[in-house]
Design a protein around this motif. Sequence first.
Motif, mmCIF file in Angstrom:
data_model
loop_
_atom_site.group_PDB
_atom_site.id
_atom_site.type_symbol
_atom_site.label_atom_id
_atom_site.label_comp_id
_atom_site.label_asym_id
_atom_site.label_seq_id
_atom_site.Cartn_x
_atom_site.Cartn_y
_atom_site.Cartn_z
ATOM 1 N N ASN A 44 0.872 -1.157 0.000
ATOM 2 C CA ASN A 44 0.000 0.000 0.000
ATOM 3 C C ASN A 44 0.923 1.224 0.000
ATOM 4 O O ASN A 44 1.915 1.225 0.712
ATOM 5 C CB ASN A 44 -0.863 -0.062 1.274
ATOM 6 N N PRO A 45 0.653 2.259 -0.830
ATOM 7 C CA PRO A 45 1.603 3.375 -0.957
ATOM 8 C C PRO A 45 2.013 4.002 0.373
ATOM 9 O O PRO A 45 3.115 4.510 0.511
ATOM 10 C CB PRO A 45 0.841 4.390 -1.803
ATOM 11 N N GLU A 64 15.906 -4.652 -10.837
ATOM 12 C CA GLU A 64 15.248 -3.363 -10.681
ATOM 13 C C GLU A 64 14.837 -2.844 -12.048
ATOM 14 O O GLU A 64 15.345 -3.287 -13.078
ATOM 15 C CB GLU A 64 16.176 -2.361 -9.998
ATOM 16 N N TYR A 65 13.898 -1.884 -12.041
ATOM 17 C CA TYR A 65 13.514 -1.234 -13.294
ATOM 18 C C TYR A 65 14.403 -0.016 -13.484
ATOM 19 O O TYR A 65 14.502 0.821 -12.595
ATOM 20 C CB TYR A 65 12.044 -0.821 -13.240
ATOM 21 N N LEU A 67 15.688 3.488 -15.827
ATOM 22 C CA LEU A 67 14.920 4.681 -16.199
ATOM 23 C C LEU A 67 13.980 4.419 -17.362
ATOM 24 O O LEU A 67 12.966 5.068 -17.516
ATOM 25 C CB LEU A 67 15.870 5.831 -16.530
ATOM 26 N N ASN A 74 20.217 -6.222 -10.463
ATOM 27 C CA ASN A 74 20.684 -5.201 -9.528
ATOM 28 C C ASN A 74 21.366 -5.886 -8.341
ATOM 29 O O ASN A 74 20.705 -6.483 -7.508
ATOM 30 C CB ASN A 74 19.480 -4.375 -9.062
ATOM 31 N N GLY A 76 22.707 -4.588 -5.873
ATOM 32 C CA GLY A 76 22.734 -3.727 -4.687
ATOM 33 C C GLY A 76 22.324 -4.434 -3.405
ATOM 34 O O GLY A 76 23.045 -4.411 -2.410
ATOM 35 N N TYR A 77 21.163 -5.082 -3.433
ATOM 36 C CA TYR A 77 20.678 -5.731 -2.211
ATOM 37 C C TYR A 77 21.528 -6.943 -1.854
ATOM 38 O O TYR A 77 21.768 -7.215 -0.686
ATOM 39 C CB TYR A 77 19.208 -6.122 -2.367
ATOM 40 N N ILE A 80 24.458 -5.798 0.034
ATOM 41 C CA ILE A 80 24.142 -5.516 1.438
ATOM 42 C C ILE A 80 24.110 -6.823 2.232
ATOM 43 O O ILE A 80 24.659 -6.927 3.332
ATOM 44 C CB ILE A 80 22.789 -4.776 1.547
ATOM 45 N N LEU A 255 18.341 -2.444 6.639
ATOM 46 C CA LEU A 255 17.597 -2.450 5.376
ATOM 47 C C LEU A 255 16.145 -2.868 5.615
ATOM 48 O O LEU A 255 15.213 -2.261 5.079
ATOM 49 C CB LEU A 255 18.269 -3.402 4.381
ATOM 50 N N PHE A 258 14.373 -0.055 7.304
ATOM 51 C CA PHE A 258 14.113 1.018 6.334
ATOM 52 C C PHE A 258 12.853 0.737 5.523
ATOM 53 O O PHE A 258 12.072 1.640 5.227
ATOM 54 C CB PHE A 258 15.336 1.158 5.421
ATOM 55 N N SER A 262 10.762 4.306 6.427
ATOM 56 C CA SER A 262 10.829 5.296 5.350
ATOM 57 C C SER A 262 10.210 4.826 4.046
ATOM 58 O O SER A 262 9.395 5.508 3.444
ATOM 59 C CB SER A 262 12.288 5.650 5.073
ATOM 60 N N ALA A 263 10.619 3.638 3.584
ATOM 61 C CA ALA A 263 10.233 3.223 2.243
ATOM 62 C C ALA A 263 8.790 2.736 2.174
ATOM 63 O O ALA A 263 8.215 2.645 1.108
ATOM 64 C CB ALA A 263 11.180 2.142 1.743
ATOM 65 N N ARG A 264 8.217 2.424 3.308
ATOM 66 C CA ARG A 264 6.821 1.956 3.394
ATOM 67 C C ARG A 264 6.538 0.822 2.415
ATOM 68 O O ARG A 264 5.531 0.806 1.728
ATOM 69 C CB ARG A 264 5.859 3.110 3.101
ATOM 70 N N TRP A 266 6.196 -2.782 2.973
ATOM 71 C CA TRP A 266 6.145 -3.912 3.905
ATOM 72 C C TRP A 266 6.407 -5.245 3.214
ATOM 73 O O TRP A 266 7.125 -6.086 3.770
ATOM 74 C CB TRP A 266 4.808 -3.925 4.657
ATOM 75 N N GLU B 60 8.068 8.615 10.039
ATOM 76 C CA GLU B 60 7.900 7.295 9.424
ATOM 77 C C GLU B 60 7.564 6.248 10.479
ATOM 78 O O GLU B 60 6.709 5.391 10.268
ATOM 79 C CB GLU B 60 9.175 6.886 8.679
ATOM 80 N N PRO B 326 2.897 8.648 -4.425
ATOM 81 C CA PRO B 326 3.617 7.370 -4.300
ATOM 82 C C PRO B 326 4.769 7.255 -5.298
ATOM 83 O O PRO B 326 5.831 6.727 -4.984
ATOM 84 C CB PRO B 326 2.534 6.334 -4.584
ATOM 85 N N ASP B 333 12.965 6.861 -2.372
ATOM 86 C CA ASP B 333 13.466 5.643 -1.734
ATOM 87 C C ASP B 333 14.570 4.998 -2.560
ATOM 88 O O ASP B 333 15.550 4.481 -2.019
ATOM 89 C CB ASP B 333 12.333 4.641 -1.521
ATOM 90 N N LYS B 334 14.397 5.023 -3.892
ATOM 91 C CA LYS B 334 15.422 4.452 -4.765
ATOM 92 C C LYS B 334 16.733 5.206 -4.598
ATOM 93 O O LYS B 334 17.803 4.606 -4.468
ATOM 94 C CB LYS B 334 14.979 4.544 -6.232
ATOM 95 N N GLN B 341 23.726 1.878 -0.227
ATOM 96 C CA GLN B 341 24.330 0.566 -0.481
ATOM 97 C C GLN B 341 25.740 0.751 -1.011
ATOM 98 O O GLN B 341 26.563 -0.099 -0.940
ATOM 99 C CB GLN B 341 23.489 -0.277 -1.427
#
Lengths: 301, 341
Positions: A44-45, A64-65, A67, A74, A76-77, A80, A255, A258, A262-264, A266, B60, B326, B333-334, B341
């Motif tokens: 949910n946003p 990841e998507y 641009l 990706n 990145g994760y 981490i 992570l 977060f 922040s990132a909401r 869930w 948050e 959103p 967030d990105k 990271q």
Amino acid sequence: MSNWLPKSAAGRRWLGLAPSYFVIGIFMLVPMVIMGVFSFLEPNPYGGVKPVGSLDAYVKLFFEYDLEDNLVFNPGYLNIILRSFQLSFGATLLCLIFGFPVAYFITLQPENRRNLYIYLITIPFWTNLLIRTFAWIIILGRGGVIETPLLWAGIIEDSLRMMYTDGAIAIGLTYSYLPLMVLPIYASLEKLDFRLLEAASDLYANRFEVMTKVVIPLCKPGIIAGCILVFIPCIGAFIAPNLLGGGKKLMLGSLVQFQFASARNWPFGSALSMLLLSAVVVVLIFYARAAKKREAMEGTA
Amino acid sequence: MKRLLTIFAAAAAMLTLGSAKASGELFIYNWTEYTPPELVEKFEKETGIKVSVDTYDSNETLLAKLQAGATGYDLVVPSQNFVPIMIKEGLIQKVAVYDLPNYKNYVESWKKPEWDPEHEYTAPWQWGTTSFAYHNDYSGKGESLKEFFEPSEELRGRLSVFPTPDEVVSLANIYLGIPFCSEDAKQMKKVQDLLVAQKEFVVAYNNETMSDLITSGEALMTNHWNGYARLGRLAGAPINYAYPKEGVVGWFDSLVVPSSAKNVENARKFMNFMMDPVNMAILTENQGYGDAIKGTAQYYSEELKSAPEVNPPSDLNVVFAPTCSPKAQSLIDKVWTKVMQ
């Protein structure tokens, strides 16, 4: 005898164990099922989840998507996650290096004093982890307990910059979880028959060989248990990385946190937790198998 | 028998007394170190209501807690850009703040804010700014956001930044001249590049012990809030709050009542209590941010009246962050995940 009790012995046994099934069910299975279900839903946003099935959270772990909205790999994760494992591994190794001699020392003490030492080891646990970690800022920091005398004596001229580094995180983690290494090793060393050591010496083993060929193999279960007890909480730790590492590099624990704040997101936070959980389960299965193999070997020997 | 009756009567009397007391309760969930104990005591004395305070560390966290179904709080204190989200998600309720006797004290220029134009939900708490602060030993003067985002060599390993994207990205937007809550990936890429380059200089991401970092010299410059920087300075930190020429991020924190609140009338009493200039002045004196209530200034101390953190230059550009869509939020967030990271 009340007649509502089950007639069979098995039934009664089940009834006797019911409270523990209940506790495990409520406090372990239910939260895990919630986490698992959430990881397959859409976010949910503004926090929470929508009751719409989705695999996005798991896709996001690796892709990841960009641009132009293309799906690209990706790392990145994964980086981490890898970093968290490296740091936990380092902290576990440090705990082992410092914890083993301590456990060995306690075992060599007269019996009436051993309990006192064990008691002393548990004392730091009486204070909140956050406060104990904060204390390290005063010890390691600029103008802190270590630097000030060195500066005063003229051994160093500028700050050593020990705080907010990976080293500081490793020290913090090692300090926090050292007792979890000492106690299981002590438990297995305590049962050690010291006549075996004498026997080894009689058979011309030197001190090093006595240690590597007799003592360590015999207390291996304790060492493995200690390593697991330290390694697992280290992976999810976020107090030490934030306070002592300055939060500059995300760890798995931060992570996840977060994602829920922040990132909401869930579902993604849940997916990360599921990944963490599976990693831990893999480690435990590995341990269980090793233990079984050992038992089998001892059985045939 | 008679004696037994007396005991029963006494016990019953005690029970009713006890329950009468228990009905007068108020649970406040506020930011850490944001609720002066003397204010709570004054309210308890005047109303007989028993107040409990619990704390959180970010908008948050508050939102996540309410979303997760936390109950038992009668008052919470979100910033302006979180109020519309909470209304939309049905997490807070209408309490007719405009109907409270002390509403007449609301400063006109703060009335009809876009996040709650009719004042159905929000009563004022404090408003302030987010910028950066620097050590006395730092060679610059804090005149530009460039000093914070593209630091000079002396700040290498001596810069502290907030650990949540909310205000940091907004401040970067002001510096780069990009609108808040941008949905343009190319613009956000610029923000990302700026923050990634800044990271080379960062000693810690922190929003709790900024003034301590300055005192110990661990940091020469840090993200800061104006009132919190004043508290650090009063405690002896060699710290100066900066008013960069590009502008600063503004925020307005309000008292709101969660939908799950059990003591709504007591919460309204507290809102009314806080709109009394005498009480609001106690809060402002303690926190050093700004208030939106008429007639508080006469109760300020000389120190507060002259504090640089509370008296910005008249031409300061204060920009209040709106609620991001959103899509914009996911870009933020990105960016932040990439930086971290």
